[in-house]
Design a protein around this motif. Structure first.
Motif, short mmCIF file in Angstrom:
data_model
loop_
_atom_site.label_atom_id
_atom_site.label_comp_id
_atom_site.label_asym_id
_atom_site.label_seq_id
_atom_site.Cartn_x
_atom_site.Cartn_y
_atom_site.Cartn_z
N THR A 74 0.83 -1.21 0.00
CA THR A 74 0.00 0.00 0.00
C THR A 74 0.86 1.25 0.00
OG1 THR A 74 -1.74 -1.14 1.23
CG2 THR A 74 -1.81 1.27 1.21
N PRO A 75 0.75 2.12 -1.02
CA PRO A 75 1.44 3.40 -1.00
C PRO A 75 0.75 4.36 -0.02
CG PRO A 75 0.81 2.76 -3.24
CD PRO A 75 0.05 1.89 -2.30
N VAL A 76 1.55 4.99 0.82
CA VAL A 76 1.06 5.98 1.78
C VAL A 76 1.69 7.31 1.42
CG1 VAL A 76 0.93 6.65 4.21
CG2 VAL A 76 0.84 4.23 3.58
N LEU A 77 0.86 8.33 1.17
CA LEU A 77 1.35 9.64 0.77
C LEU A 77 1.16 10.63 1.92
CD1 LEU A 77 -0.18 9.77 -2.83
CD2 LEU A 77 1.84 8.55 -2.01
N PRO A 78 2.19 10.84 2.75
CA PRO A 78 2.03 11.74 3.90
C PRO A 78 1.70 13.17 3.51
CG PRO A 78 4.01 10.40 4.11
CD PRO A 78 3.52 10.24 2.71
N GLY A 79 2.08 13.58 2.29
CA GLY A 79 1.75 14.93 1.83
C GLY A 79 2.76 15.97 2.20
N PRO A 123 4.14 -8.74 -11.97
CA PRO A 123 3.14 -9.51 -11.24
C PRO A 123 1.73 -9.13 -11.70
CG PRO A 123 4.73 -8.49 -9.74
CD PRO A 123 4.96 -7.89 -11.10
N GLU A 124 0.77 -9.92 -11.30
CA GLU A 124 -0.62 -9.62 -11.65
C GLU A 124 -1.07 -8.36 -10.92
OE1 GLU A 124 -5.05 -11.74 -11.48
OE2 GLU A 124 -3.23 -12.91 -11.09
N TRP A 125 -1.80 -7.53 -11.61
CA TRP A 125 -2.28 -6.27 -11.04
C TRP A 125 -3.40 -6.55 -10.05
CZ3 TRP A 125 -0.60 -1.35 -11.10
CH2 TRP A 125 -1.49 -0.34 -10.70
N PRO A 126 -3.31 -6.06 -8.80
CA PRO A 126 -4.39 -6.31 -7.84
C PRO A 126 -5.64 -5.50 -8.18
CG PRO A 126 -2.72 -4.87 -6.88
CD PRO A 126 -2.18 -5.32 -8.22
N GLN A 127 -6.78 -6.15 -8.16
CA GLN A 127 -8.02 -5.49 -8.56
C GLN A 127 -8.54 -4.50 -7.52
OE1 GLN A 127 -9.30 -5.81 -11.70
NE2 GLN A 127 -7.34 -6.90 -11.94
N ASP A 128 -8.10 -4.64 -6.27
CA ASP A 128 -8.59 -3.77 -5.20
C ASP A 128 -7.51 -2.77 -4.77
OD1 ASP A 128 -6.86 -5.59 -4.11
OD2 ASP A 128 -8.10 -6.04 -2.35
N ALA A 129 -6.63 -2.37 -5.67
CA ALA A 129 -5.52 -1.48 -5.32
C ALA A 129 -6.03 -0.14 -4.80
CB ALA A 129 -4.63 -1.27 -6.54
N SER A 130 -5.32 0.40 -3.82
CA SER A 130 -5.70 1.70 -3.25
C SER A 130 -4.45 2.45 -2.80
CB SER A 130 -6.66 1.52 -2.07
OG SER A 130 -6.03 0.81 -1.03
N VAL A 131 -4.64 3.73 -2.57
CA VAL A 131 -3.59 4.63 -2.11
C VAL A 131 -4.11 5.35 -0.87
CG1 VAL A 131 -2.18 6.64 -2.72
CG2 VAL A 131 -2.75 4.96 -4.46
N ILE A 132 -3.24 5.57 0.11
CA ILE A 132 -3.63 6.31 1.32
C ILE A 132 -3.09 7.73 1.22
CG2 ILE A 132 -3.34 6.50 3.81
CD1 ILE A 132 -3.29 3.47 3.95
N LEU A 133 -3.98 8.70 1.35
CA LEU A 133 -3.60 10.11 1.37
C LEU A 133 -4.05 10.72 2.69
CD1 LEU A 133 -5.05 9.56 -1.74
CD2 LEU A 133 -3.75 11.66 -2.11
N PHE A 134 -3.73 12.00 2.87
CA PHE A 134 -4.15 12.72 4.07
C PHE A 134 -4.68 14.09 3.66
CE2 PHE A 134 -1.23 9.55 5.48
CZ PHE A 134 -1.74 9.12 6.69
N THR A 135 -5.70 14.53 4.35
CA THR A 135 -6.21 15.88 4.11
C THR A 135 -5.13 16.88 4.47
OG1 THR A 135 -7.15 15.98 6.34
CG2 THR A 135 -8.59 15.20 4.58
N SER A 136 -5.28 18.11 3.99
CA SER A 136 -4.23 19.11 4.15
C SER A 136 -4.03 19.52 5.60
CB SER A 136 -4.56 20.35 3.32
OG SER A 136 -5.74 20.97 3.79
N GLY A 137 -5.02 19.31 6.45
CA GLY A 137 -4.88 19.71 7.85
C GLY A 137 -5.04 21.20 8.06
N SER A 138 -5.63 21.90 7.08
CA SER A 138 -5.77 23.35 7.18
C SER A 138 -6.72 23.76 8.29
CB SER A 138 -6.24 23.93 5.85
OG SER A 138 -7.46 23.34 5.45
N THR A 139 -7.58 22.86 8.73
CA THR A 139 -8.51 23.18 9.82
C THR A 139 -8.40 22.17 10.96
OG1 THR A 139 -10.25 21.93 8.72
CG2 THR A 139 -10.16 24.29 8.28
#
Length: 449
Positions: A74-79, A123-139
């Motif tokens: 799982t890719p996690v994008l801290p931002g 490898p075979e591409w996973p059908q349920d692939a997802s990425v984790i992002l985070f909101t900007s935290g502006s509020t």
């Protein structure tokens, strides 16, 4: 017209297809595929499942994100790349891929990396692939958002349906990084889905933009923070298309972009949670927004506005934090009036942080202000970060900071209650911004620690 992510490395694109470029070199399809295969081999030797990506180089980001998904991880994008904030988010990831001198308390894979035994077949591409992002935290504290690859691909299809034919033979350059939703959608997903090359380095100065536009036909992905500071004296070749997001663009800034770059920018309204929602081009001041095709608004009994969108997973519904004024006779168009969650309670009174900013900026002593809340000894106070105008700097030099702040307090007292007056003040050269051109909530808070 577009390829899904699982086919970006396929033979549908020729071996010498141009994927990305920098000032010094180019990357072709065969290199892209080999680099992804090599990183998959490195990742297969580890047991870590959640990998944070902190990469300044956009090509390395593309390689890493694809390799992680193909590896079933799982890719996690801290931002962001801030060590202190990464430490706070340590429980969100198991390991880190970076091209920066970061040393978090977890395993780190550094790019460029030592290649392992080379794979020859993806490898075979996973059908349920997802990425984790985070909101900007502006509020508030950034919130974790899981975004499915299928939603990202659907969004790209919508964008290509509206503007894809305009982008033929163009190249993509951006001031924003792909670690946030806007950059991920427009500076990463869109060019790779269309098979168009992207710049590996972010554009930081107008001079860089002018140089790139002189050499290539550009689609430019940017934000109000950059576009409002364009130098009208620089003769920039016409850009193919300009996108802006991260906040509404002032009409004067939109016209500045048109005069300077030859294109009235397309503004995008959306959030990390929802993806794209609407767009506009400001032919007139404060122009209305148009919803993307399969999106609708639904008024809530409490006065809020609910969004109905296939890009919101899994429910398809999301309650917006913005004040929306819909047009009863035309439900596809609306006005965007500002954030509702900029209303806070101080001593049981409702206080609008936006109003305080607006009242402060009415004075010619300031060119910009950012108002926030800070907690001290269990109590919440209003704080203000100020950027002085030329006249404000002259006032500061002649009469001192105490007189300047007292002058601003007297101005505010005419408009707001005593509990809403800022208790803490900071004067800075510029409001700190994150990679997406939004105000950096973390850096603003750090000023008052």
């Amino acid at each position: 017209m577009t390829l899904p992510m699982c086919q970006w490395l396929s033979t549908e694109r020729s071996e010498d297809h141009l994927v990305a470029w920098s000032e010094n070199r180019e990357w072709r399809q065969y290199e892209f595929r080999l680099d992804v295969l090599s990183l998959i081999a490195s990742l297969s030797a580890t047991s870590h499942s959640r990998w944070a990506l902190c990469l300044e180089d956009n090509y390395s980001f593309a390689v890493a994100l694809l390799a992680l998904i193909y590896s079933g991880k799982t890719p996690v994008l801290p931002g962001h790349f801030r060590p202190a904030v990464l430490a706070e988010q340590q429980n969100e990831f198991d390991a880190l891929i970076t091209d920066l001198p970061l040393s978090p308390d977890c395993p780190v894979l550094r790019i460029p990396f030592a290649p392992q035994a080379m794979l020859t077949v993806l490898p075979e591409w996973p059908q349920d692939a997802s990425v984790i992002l985070f909101t900007s935290g502006s509020t508030g504290k950034p919130q974790r958002i899981v975004k499915s690859v299928s939603c990202l691909e659907l969004e790209s299809q919508w964008l290509c349906g509206l503007w894809g034919t305009e982008f033929t033979d163009a190249r993509f350059a951006a001031t924003v990084a792909p670690h946030h939703m806007y950059g991920l959608s427009f500076a990463f997903m869109l060019p790779l889905s269309l098979g168009l090359p992207f710049a590996t380095a972010s554009v930081k100065y107008h001079e860089q933009l002018r140089s790139l536009a002189a050499a290539y036909s550009l689609v430019f992905i940017s934000s109000p923070a950059f576009l409002e500071r364009l130098d009208p004296t620089l003769n920039t070749p016409k850009l193919r298309h300009v996108f802006s997001a991260g906040g509404p663009l002032k009409h004067a800034a939109a016209r500045l972009v048109e005069r300077t770059c030859g294109d009235l920018p397309t503004e995008i309204y959306g959030t990390t949670e929802t993806g794209i929602i609407a767009f506009r081009r400001q032919y007139q001041p404060d122009g209305v927004w148009t919803l993307f095709g399969d999106i609708a608004f639904s008024p809530c009994p409490d006065g809020n506005t609910a969004l109905v969108s296939p890009l919101v997973s899994p429910s398809g519904h999301f309650t917006l934090s913005d004040e929306i004024r819909m047009r009863p006779s035309d439900p596809r168009h609306f006005e965007l009036l500002g954030r509702k969650d900029r209303i806070v309670k101080i001593a049981e009174q409702r206080v609008s942080l936006t109003e305080i900013e607006q009242r402060l900026c009415q004075r010619d002593l300031l060119s910009e202000a950012s108002v926030l809340t800070v907690e001290k000894r269990g109590r919440v106070y209003v704080a203000a970060v100020l950027v002085l105008s030329r006249s404000g700097e002259q006032f500061l030099d002649s009469q001192g900071q105490a007189a300047l702040l007292d002058n601003l307090r007297q101005t505010l007292r005419s408009w707001i209650s005593p509990v809403a007056l800022p208790r803490y003040w900071r004067i800075v050269a510029a409001i700190p911004l994150n990679q997406q051109g939004k105000r950096s909530a973390a850096e603003l808070q750090e000023m008052f620690l």
